[in-house]
Write a protein that holds these residues in place. Structure first.
Motif, short mmCIF file in Angstrom:
data_model
loop_
_atom_site.label_atom_id
_atom_site.label_comp_id
_atom_site.label_asym_id
_atom_site.label_seq_id
_atom_site.Cartn_x
_atom_site.Cartn_y
_atom_site.Cartn_z
N ALA A 152 32.40 -44.10 29.27
CA ALA A 152 33.08 -44.35 28.13
C ALA A 152 32.71 -43.36 26.74
N CYS A 153 31.42 -43.32 26.51
CA CYS A 153 31.05 -42.20 25.69
C CYS A 153 31.43 -41.07 25.76
N SER A 154 31.67 -40.51 27.03
CA SER A 154 32.05 -39.12 27.18
C SER A 154 33.49 -38.99 26.92
N GLU A 155 34.23 -40.13 27.27
CA GLU A 155 35.78 -40.20 26.99
C GLU A 155 36.10 -40.38 25.33
N GLY A 156 34.99 -40.85 24.60
CA GLY A 156 34.84 -40.98 23.16
C GLY A 156 35.81 -42.52 22.90
N ASP A 157 35.40 -43.44 23.75
CA ASP A 157 35.65 -44.91 23.67
C ASP A 157 34.96 -45.60 23.15
N TYR A 158 34.54 -45.64 21.98
CA TYR A 158 33.52 -46.18 21.25
C TYR A 158 33.69 -47.74 21.29
N ASP A 159 34.68 -48.17 21.28
CA ASP A 159 34.80 -49.46 21.15
C ASP A 159 34.51 -50.27 22.47
N THR A 160 34.83 -49.38 23.61
CA THR A 160 34.32 -49.89 25.07
C THR A 160 33.02 -49.59 25.19
N VAL A 161 32.31 -48.84 24.32
CA VAL A 161 30.72 -48.18 24.54
C VAL A 161 30.02 -49.59 23.73
N ASN A 162 30.58 -50.00 22.60
CA ASN A 162 30.08 -51.19 21.79
C ASN A 162 29.90 -52.45 22.84
N MET A 163 31.23 -52.74 23.30
CA MET A 163 31.38 -53.83 24.06
C MET A 163 30.25 -53.78 25.23
N LEU A 164 30.16 -52.89 25.94
CA LEU A 164 29.25 -52.70 27.03
C LEU A 164 27.96 -52.63 26.72
N GLU A 165 27.73 -52.05 25.80
CA GLU A 165 26.17 -52.20 25.25
C GLU A 165 25.55 -53.46 24.69
N HIS A 166 26.83 -54.30 24.13
CA HIS A 166 26.62 -55.50 23.78
C HIS A 166 26.16 -56.25 25.06
N GLN A 167 26.90 -56.23 26.39
CA GLN A 167 26.74 -56.79 27.54
C GLN A 167 25.48 -56.64 28.17
N LEU A 168 25.17 -55.22 28.15
CA LEU A 168 24.03 -54.92 28.69
C LEU A 168 22.76 -55.39 28.04
#
Length: 61
Positions: free
Chosen positions: A17-33
């Motif tokens: 997600a980070c390599s694709e520039g999808d930072y909303d997904t990055v934030n959501m996944l980081e929260h889950q992690l």
């Protein structure tokens, strides 16, 4: 799937997600992690039958 595999999977998804520039997904996944890591550190917090740190003496029963 155990928690270590789930964490590795989430880390991989964060990388993609980070390599694709999808930072909303990055934030959501980081929260889950982060929630999963917290749960791994304190596995019995949600267990209603886990002791709460108080040791019962025999005469208290």
């Amino acid at each position: 799937m155990n928690s270590k595999e789930t964490m590795r999977n989430l880390e991989q998804q964060i990388y993609v997600a980070c390599s694709e520039g999808d930072y909303d997904t990055v934030n959501m996944l980081e929260h889950q992690l982060e929630m999963l890591r917290t749960k791994a550190e304190h596995p019995f917090d949600d267990d209603p039958y886990a002791p709460e740190g108080k040791l019962f003496l025999d005469d208290e029963w």
